[in-house]
Scaffold this active site. Sequence first.
Site, PDB file in Angstrom:
ATOM      1  N   GLU A 437       0.833  -1.214   0.000  1.00  0.00           N
ATOM      2  CA  GLU A 437       0.000   0.000   0.000  1.00  0.00           C
ATOM      3  C   GLU A 437       0.865   1.260   0.000  1.00  0.00           C
ATOM      4  OE1 GLU A 437      -3.167  -1.096  -0.819  1.00  0.00           O
ATOM      5  OE2 GLU A 437      -2.885   1.026  -1.159  1.00  0.00           O
TER       6      GLU A 437
HETATM    7  C1  LIG Z   1       2.350  -9.818   0.199  1.00  0.00           C
HETATM    8  C2  LIG Z   1       2.228  -8.684  -0.756  1.00  0.00           C
HETATM    9  C3  LIG Z   1       0.967  -8.265  -1.158  1.00  0.00           C
HETATM   10  C4  LIG Z   1       0.833  -7.237  -2.082  1.00  0.00           C
HETATM   11  N1  LIG Z   1      -0.416  -6.880  -2.539  1.00  0.00           N
HETATM   12  C5  LIG Z   1      -0.517  -6.018  -3.584  1.00  0.00           C
HETATM   13  C6  LIG Z   1      -1.778  -5.784  -4.225  1.00  0.00           C
HETATM   14  O1  LIG Z   1      -2.808  -6.343  -3.831  1.00  0.00           O
HETATM   15  N2  LIG Z   1      -1.812  -4.948  -5.294  1.00  0.00           N
HETATM   16  C7  LIG Z   1      -0.702  -4.328  -5.775  1.00  0.00           C
HETATM   17  O2  LIG Z   1      -0.804  -3.581  -6.745  1.00  0.00           O
HETATM   18  N3  LIG Z   1       0.517  -4.523  -5.186  1.00  0.00           N
HETATM   19  C8  LIG Z   1       0.627  -5.354  -4.120  1.00  0.00           C
HETATM   20  N4  LIG Z   1       1.846  -5.586  -3.534  1.00  0.00           N
HETATM   21  C9  LIG Z   1       3.010  -4.876  -4.047  1.00  0.00           C
HETATM   22  C10 LIG Z   1       3.471  -3.779  -3.090  1.00  0.00           C
HETATM   23  O3  LIG Z   1       2.554  -2.735  -3.074  1.00  0.00           O
HETATM   24  C11 LIG Z   1       4.876  -3.357  -3.564  1.00  0.00           C
HETATM   25  O4  LIG Z   1       5.753  -4.422  -3.236  1.00  0.00           O
HETATM   26  C12 LIG Z   1       5.326  -2.052  -2.929  1.00  0.00           C
HETATM   27  O5  LIG Z   1       4.570  -0.979  -3.417  1.00  0.00           O
HETATM   28  C13 LIG Z   1       6.809  -1.770  -3.189  1.00  0.00           C
HETATM   29  O6  LIG Z   1       7.146  -1.938  -4.533  1.00  0.00           O
HETATM   30  P1  LIG Z   1       8.391  -2.849  -4.917  1.00  0.00           P
HETATM   31  O7  LIG Z   1       8.217  -4.162  -4.267  1.00  0.00           O
HETATM   32  O8  LIG Z   1       8.556  -2.828  -6.379  1.00  0.00           O
HETATM   33  O9  LIG Z   1       9.625  -2.152  -4.226  1.00  0.00           O
HETATM   34  P2  LIG Z   1      10.501  -0.962  -4.850  1.00  0.00           P
HETATM   35  O10 LIG Z   1       9.599   0.077  -5.419  1.00  0.00           O
HETATM   36  O11 LIG Z   1      11.540  -1.544  -5.709  1.00  0.00           O
HETATM   37  O12 LIG Z   1      11.157  -0.381  -3.531  1.00  0.00           O
HETATM   38  C14 LIG Z   1      12.311  -0.940  -2.903  1.00  0.00           C
HETATM   39  C15 LIG Z   1      12.796   0.042  -1.830  1.00  0.00           C
HETATM   40  O13 LIG Z   1      13.165   1.281  -2.433  1.00  0.00           O
HETATM   41  C16 LIG Z   1      12.428   2.362  -1.900  1.00  0.00           C
HETATM   42  N5  LIG Z   1      12.071   3.306  -2.967  1.00  0.00           N
HETATM   43  C17 LIG Z   1      11.607   3.011  -4.200  1.00  0.00           C
HETATM   44  N6  LIG Z   1      11.383   4.156  -4.883  1.00  0.00           N
HETATM   45  C18 LIG Z   1      11.720   5.177  -4.075  1.00  0.00           C
HETATM   46  C19 LIG Z   1      11.702   6.600  -4.198  1.00  0.00           C
HETATM   47  N7  LIG Z   1      11.236   7.213  -5.298  1.00  0.00           N
HETATM   48  N8  LIG Z   1      12.136   7.336  -3.165  1.00  0.00           N
HETATM   49  C20 LIG Z   1      12.556   6.741  -2.025  1.00  0.00           C
HETATM   50  N9  LIG Z   1      12.587   5.407  -1.847  1.00  0.00           N
HETATM   51  C21 LIG Z   1      12.165   4.637  -2.852  1.00  0.00           C
HETATM   52  C22 LIG Z   1      11.177   1.738  -1.289  1.00  0.00           C
HETATM   53  O14 LIG Z   1      10.645   2.518  -0.228  1.00  0.00           O
HETATM   54  C23 LIG Z   1      11.703   0.395  -0.809  1.00  0.00           C
HETATM   55  O15 LIG Z   1      12.291   0.520   0.466  1.00  0.00           O
HETATM   56  C24 LIG Z   1       2.000  -6.589  -2.580  1.00  0.00           C
HETATM   57  C25 LIG Z   1       3.260  -7.004  -2.143  1.00  0.00           C
HETATM   58  C26 LIG Z   1       3.384  -8.046  -1.279  1.00  0.00           C
HETATM   59  C27 LIG Z   1       4.758  -8.495  -0.894  1.00  0.00           C
END
Ligand SMILES: Cc1cc2nc3c(=O)[nH]c(=O)nc-3n(C[C@H](O)[C@H](O)[C@H](O)COP(=O)(O)OP(=O)(O)OC[C@H]3O[C@@H](n4cnc5c(N)ncnc54)[C@H](O)[C@@H]3O)c2cc1C
Length: 599
Positions: A437
């Site tokens: 989220e």
């Molecule tokens: C169990 C589970 C359920 C989920 N359910 C859903 C769902 O129902 N629907 C859905 O759409 N998604 C869902 N997700 C996805 C979830 O919302 C994303 O994993 C989350 O938004 C982070 O994206 P990412 O994993 O690509 O991490 P990344 O975006 O790669 O982030 C990695 C790290 O870098 C940091 N970061 C990235 N960009 C920036 C920035 N611009 N500035 C500062 N820091 C940054 C982040 O804070 C994080 O610490 C789910 C994930 C899991 C694991």
Amino acid sequence: MTYAAPVADMAFALQHSAGFGAALGEGLFGDLSEDVVEAVLAEAGRFATDIIAPLNAVGDRHGTPFKDGAITMPPGWRQAYRAWSQAGWNALAAPAQWGGQELPQAVNAACIEMWNAAAMAFGLGPLLTMAGVDALAAHGSEALKRAYLGKLVSGEWMGTMQLTEPQAGSDVGALRTRAERAADGSYRITGQKIFITYGEHDLTDNIVHFVLARLPDAPAGTKGISLFVIPKILPNADGTLGARNDARAHSIEHKLGIHGSPTCTMVYGDAGGATGFLIGEENRGMACMFTMMNRARLSVGLQGVAIAERATQQALAYARERRQGHVDDAPTASPIIAHPDVRRMLLTMRALTRAARAICYATAVAIDRAERSTAEAVREAAHARASLLTPVAKAFATDIGCEVASLGVQVHGGMGYIEETGAAQHYRDARIAPIYEGTNGIQAIDLVTRKLPLAQGRTVRAYLDEIGRTVDAVDRVNDAGFGWMGVRLRDALECLERTTHWLLARAHNDRDAALAGATPYLRLFALTAGGALLAQEALAARRLAAGAGEAANGGTGAAGRIAIARFFAENFAVHAGALERSITEGADTITTPSAAALE
Ligand SMILES: Cc1cc2nc3c(=O)[nH]c(=O)nc-3n(C[C@H](O)[C@H](O)[C@H](O)COP(=O)(O)OP(=O)(O)OC[C@H]3O[C@@H](n4cnc5c(N)ncnc54)[C@H](O)[C@@H]3O)c2cc1C
């Protein structure tokens, strides 16, 4: 150990710190009475304890096996979900026009806390469905509302929220799922979504996916994203289920926690394109999705409170039973709750949980005011207040959810690390909430770059002034039981005021410095706000004790509420000075020499 909903604490927080009591008194909710609210909470508490809580460990152990595109939910979950939705819990705060009960969002927030405390993996599906209802009710066409809202409100169908793709996580604008216009006014969707919560399951006969996608001629980035409803099974005109849509779950993830919640990779368009229906306007999908996300962010914050409450209850029970060491040379071994270090852990757990609860409920009350007030200026100010508090509620409550669940393991000693106590499951389950989220880092950036500048800073200043009035009231009490509460909260408020000013000045001309301080700023904000809200509870409890007696405190006593508020001010609000220095003086250590430090 099972979960007992702390109904009296919840009602007290709603009434005396979140501002619900004042709203009720003003008639914001028509003829709704405090008695009815308490009856609803008590009934929800019974359902959470009796029906949902026993499913928590079952879901953790059984998981959600995936075979040939279908998912089997853990034993007992389908029956419990049916009973839950048929009892009307999904429809609690939904619009009456679509079968909802239109009760306050604040009451629904307390119930969402209960469902998630009983079993977080169970509570997660409905909170997404409720967020989908909000988005569709706010932005959908009449035809779409007629086709889907009744079934989503009743819980007969569940909803999902689909943003994430392999290359598009925090950067939603990078998504590639394609939407092509079809001759009949619908769209053909092709692409892949990952990590989709409840993307497939057997709790309901149909699943309504809320999916972000991009039209071929759309502008780049978030300005070119549209939101679509994609049902798993296309409904016929009479509402019965028709043809299977070209949308399927390809696989599920194996995760650290929330094993009862299926997390799916979704594939659209294997057979030429899934049929999707546009919500709102083309390329305006982010605005619609923000309605869904904001509601879901508050609910995920409530998951943090929920898991913290459950971990606290369990740790307290264990600390009263487990005997080790001899306090004050007692002849027999003492219960570990007698040791100051264990008491410190337990007080920390309770105080952080209550502070996070008060922040989340205050956010829900702001949403109620924004939706229901008859005065436009009040609605606007309340909407801005809810916008300001939402990232704080989400990030602080989920951070403390992890901290408190970790302390819960610690209180159990070695037994905490062993699965049979259940403390380990809370710790594993809690860990996702700061990630999904919108990660908590993204919440902090949202607070600093978008929410502080709202109304040229007037929204945040009004909130700080309100905290100031609470601190004045603490000062006036002049009660030895309040200890250093007033002094510590005043210090914290001054730190928060200075850093707010510092960040507002840099939001545009030194963005890196503002971004580097965002996470400690959110913590500082939450510790100050949480301290003030707990102080309000302490003041109210003292007032009530002096008047109507202890019963008016939900039976838990003024002394306990004052002690928790004081503990929080003297042990957590005091972090404010360090956080201020980390924000204003530490920025350089992050923006300039960090490359060398990380070599
Ligand atoms: C169990 C589970 C359920 C989920 N359910 C859903 C769902 O129902 N629907 C859905 O759409 N998604 C869902 N997700 C996805 C979830 O919302 C994303 O994993 C989350 O938004 C982070 O994206 P990412 O994993 O690509 O991490 P990344 O975006 O790669 O982030 C990695 C790290 O870098 C940091 N970061 C990235 N960009 C920036 C920035 N611009 N500035 C500062 N820091 C940054 C982040 O804070 C994080 O610490 C789910 C994930 C899991 C694991």
